[in-house]
Enzyme design. Structure first.
Site, PDB file in Angstrom:
ATOM      1  N   GLU A   1      -5.346  -0.231  -9.901  1.00 31.60           N
ATOM      2  CA  GLU A   1      -5.319  -1.015  -8.665  1.00 31.60           C
ATOM      3  C   GLU A   1      -6.598  -0.763  -7.864  1.00 31.60           C
ATOM      4  O   GLU A   1      -7.126   0.349  -7.836  1.00 31.60           O
ATOM      5  CB  GLU A   1      -4.138  -0.637  -7.754  1.00 31.60           C
ATOM      6  N   THR A   2      -7.051  -1.815  -7.209  1.00 31.17           N
ATOM      7  CA  THR A   2      -8.075  -1.702  -6.174  1.00 31.17           C
ATOM      8  C   THR A   2      -7.486  -2.277  -4.892  1.00 31.17           C
ATOM      9  O   THR A   2      -6.912  -3.369  -4.904  1.00 31.17           O
ATOM     10  CB  THR A   2      -9.354  -2.455  -6.556  1.00 31.17           C
TER      11      THR A   2
END
Length: 271
Positions: free
Chosen positions: A46-47
């Site tokens: 995830e970012t």
């Protein structure tokens, strides 16, 4: 734009779950295609992207999460990473409110360096064990539950901790059986080791074969094991190669997730 890589649900570098964190000075997000391209370039599970909201808003920051392949409704470890970035830089103190696709979330920093996230509890409903789940997972389920709309996983209870740790699933085959993926779990073999249950998470439908430590999954694991063990406050170990601990507290329709985080990279996005 400044970009940080933060290891979440760990107190040491190169463990837990790494997340990219970008905090925008503007009051809006760049277009979705740019956010997705950045997340693909970062290439972590995830970012997180956040921008500050006006003072009269219901939350302090708007928050979105992208895997390398798609945007998701809920992410625990990247929220913890974002809160850590805000607090470690002095940008925020105390409790931070985030506005996200799954509603208003809060992150409260404590003097010991830990952060508690307040997330919606995932509704659990019994599900039929579909043909092929056991073969794809490589283990026979004891029970299977659906985790609701925001995370979209199947929670699969297995016989024991050893079975969870030894899984080597066919992740492509698993993709046919849930919207995001599979949470495999079992009771801890020895709670004296400091955790009450173990899990591993496989999310091929969002481009993640195995997620190292999944905060959102614990909004389902916490109520499941709290009901089984008769205690609201528990600790879960996600037994991936990187590993990490999540302290969980069930409070009705909300679940508290507590952990620590470490910034390992602080740089600049030039493109």
């Amino acid at each position: 734009m400044r970009i940080r890589i933060v290891d979440a649900f760990t107190d040491r570098p190169f463990a837990g779950n790494p997340a990219g964190v970008l905090l925008f000075d503007s009051g809006t997000f760049p277009d979705d295609d740019r956010l997705q391209r950045i997340a693909a370039e970062v290439n972590l599970s995830e970012t997180a992207f956040a921008h500050r909201l006006p003072q009269d808003a219901a939350a302090d920051w708007a928050l979105r999460w992208f895997t390398p392949a798609t945007e998701v409704d809920m992410c625990g470890h990247a929220t913890l990473a974002t809160a850590h970035a805000l607090h470690s830089t002095g940008t925020a103190t105390g409790t931070v409110r985030f506005s996200a696709r799954c509603g208003i979330l809060t992150a409260t920093a404590h003097e010991d360096g830990s952060i508690t996230l307040d997330f919606p509890t995932s509704p659990l409903t019994p599900a039929t064990v579909a043909d092929g789940v056991a073969a794809a997972l490589g283990a026979e389920p004891l029970s299977v539950l659906d985790t609701g709309e925001h995370i979209g996983d199947l929670l699969v209870e297995l016989a024991d901790e050893k079975t969870v740790r030894s899984l080597s699933p066919d992740v492509r085959a698993l993709a046919r059986h849930s919207r995001r993926g599979i949470i495999a779990t079992a009771a801890a073999e020895d709670p004296a080791r400091g955790y009450d249950y173990v899990s591993r998470c496989f999310f091929p439908n969002v481009g993640i074969d195995e997620d190292p430590v999944t905060g959102s999954a614990h909004t389902a694991l916490a109520p499941f094991w709290s009901a089984r063990l008769g205690r609201d406050d528990l600790t879960g170990l996600q037994a991936s190669a990187r590993s990490g601990l999540v302290r969980t507290s069930v409070r009705g329709d909300r679940t508290l997730l507590t952990g620590t985080a470490v910034t390992v990279i602080d740089g600049e996005l030039l493109a």
